[in-house]
Design an enzyme around this catalytic site. Structure first.
Site, PDB file in Angstrom:
ATOM      1  N   SER A  97      -0.698  -0.218 -10.670  1.00  0.00           N
ATOM      2  CA  SER A  97      -1.396   1.053 -10.891  1.00  0.00           C
ATOM      3  C   SER A  97      -1.208   1.922  -9.658  1.00  0.00           C
ATOM      4  O   SER A  97      -1.285   1.436  -8.526  1.00  0.00           O
ATOM      5  CB  SER A  97      -2.896   0.833 -11.139  1.00  0.00           C
ATOM      6  OG  SER A  97      -3.566   2.091 -11.239  1.00  0.00           O
ATOM      7  N   ARG A 101      -3.084   2.326  -4.320  1.00  0.00           N
ATOM      8  CA  ARG A 101      -2.929   2.808  -2.943  1.00  0.00           C
ATOM      9  C   ARG A 101      -4.273   3.113  -2.293  1.00  0.00           C
ATOM     10  O   ARG A 101      -4.361   3.261  -1.069  1.00  0.00           O
ATOM     11  CB  ARG A 101      -2.012   4.032  -2.897  1.00  0.00           C
ATOM     12  CG  ARG A 101      -2.609   5.311  -3.439  1.00  0.00           C
ATOM     13  CD  ARG A 101      -1.584   6.437  -3.407  1.00  0.00           C
ATOM     14  NE  ARG A 101      -1.052   6.634  -2.056  1.00  0.00           N
ATOM     15  CZ  ARG A 101       0.074   7.312  -1.803  1.00  0.00           C
ATOM     16  NH1 ARG A 101       0.778   7.829  -2.789  1.00  0.00           N
ATOM     17  NH2 ARG A 101       0.478   7.464  -0.566  1.00  0.00           N
ATOM     18  N   ASP A 212      -3.491  11.817  -5.606  1.00  0.00           N
ATOM     19  CA  ASP A 212      -3.814  12.617  -4.423  1.00  0.00           C
ATOM     20  C   ASP A 212      -4.823  13.707  -4.745  1.00  0.00           C
ATOM     21  O   ASP A 212      -5.745  13.968  -3.970  1.00  0.00           O
ATOM     22  CB  ASP A 212      -2.541  13.207  -3.809  1.00  0.00           C
ATOM     23  CG  ASP A 212      -1.652  13.916  -4.829  1.00  0.00           C
ATOM     24  OD1 ASP A 212      -1.971  13.918  -6.033  1.00  0.00           O
ATOM     25  OD2 ASP A 212      -0.614  14.464  -4.414  1.00  0.00           O
TER      26      ASP A 212
END
Length: 301
Positions: A97, A101, A212
């Site tokens: 996935s 991160r 992000d």
């Protein structure tokens, strides 16, 4: 006379090694940071990334976010990845996935985390400068790549647009720092997994995009403050990679627009805060809003 003065001043400046050129001295882990490299099936780039960041002063550990089905490299199979004084650790995830991160790190030694893609190579001095900027704004996202969202003026059926660097430069404003090269506090990793609206987490997972933006939404929601853009030098080898990278696809811009609109709906409002500050070393000769790499002017990311 003036030309001679300018040339002489330039030569003397090159010979000078003032504070802006000196890398810091780190006494303990509270004055250092952890590098987290996000990678997926790009062994050559991972090798270069580890080699670069493991040798930058101030790095306590290099952690590699490993989500591949293949077994993670070890000292026995890939000794070259572990040859550095700085520890290199592979954080292995059972499921693939892009949200991985931002999984909390076990036994992490520092609060400061530099999250970076395997194709981004930030100059060590720029990395240290950004870390010092983050230490003064530890609740913010601090990084090198600013973007901005367009304001919504359409009322009930509001849609937002993801705007590239040109508009950041034109307006001198931004609301997003890309986590392809950014500092943030480790506390946000746990918040991302536990407090991010589930719809946002699932959308990122299903579409392999916008993690992000999701992190920037979360940080802005928690702080009600803008991110911090730091001037620095870096190279991004991914910008010329058209072999299927997420940001090089033809529908990337539309997907980012959709993320902004849906995330605002799922958060219940638009949390992104516009910032106008630009952190730059005092010794920089050219105080203008230029990106750290020329491709920023043209690339659709």
């Amino acid at each position: 006379g003036l030309l001679l003065f300018l040339v002489l001043g330039f030569v003397l400046r090159l010979q000078s090694r003032g504070p802006g050129y000196c890398l810091g001295q780190y006494r303990d882990d509270s004055e250092r940071f952890t590098v987290v490299i996000n990678t997926f099936r790009r062994p050559d780039r991972l090798k270069l990334a580890v080699a670069h960041y493991a040798q930058c002063p101030g790095v306590a550990e290099v952690r590699v976010c490993w989500s591949e089905s293949a077994e993670a490299p070890s000292r026995a199979t890939h000794p070259g990845l572990f040859q550095y004084t700085t520890p290199v650790i592979f954080d292995v995830h059972e499921h693939n996935s892009i949200n991985n991160r931002f999984q909390p790190l076990g036994d992490v030694k520092t609060d400061g985390i530099f999250n970076v893609d395997d194709d981004m190579r930030v100059d060590c001095r720029s990395l240290e400068f950004a870390f010092q900027a983050w230490r003064n704004s530890q609740d913010a996202l601090v990084g090198f790549n600013p973007r901005i969202h367009s304001p919504c003026t359409s009322g009930k059926d509001c849609t937002y647009k993801y705007v590239h660097y040109w508009m950041v430069w034109w307006h001198g404003a931004y609301s997003i720092i890309l986590t392809k090269a950014a500092f943030l506090h480790h506390k946000y990793f746990e918040m991302y997994q536990k407090e991010l609206p589930r719809e946002v987490w699932q959308h990122v997972h299903d579409n392999k995009n916008c993690e992000d933006i999701a992190m920037q939404f979360l940080v802005a929601h928690k702080t009600r403050r803008p991110p911090v853009w730091v001037q620095g030098k870096y190279r991004d080898s991914g910008v010329v990679d058209f072999s299927g990278g997420i940001s090089t696809g033809s529908g990337h811009k539309a997907a980012r627009d959709e993320c902004l609109t849906k995330f605002a709906e799922w958060f219940g409002y638009m949390p992104l805060v516009v910032g106008n500050s630009h952190v730059q070393a005092a010794g920089t000769w050219a105080p203008y809003r230029a990106p750290g790499a020329v491709w920023e002017w043209f690339h659709p990311l």
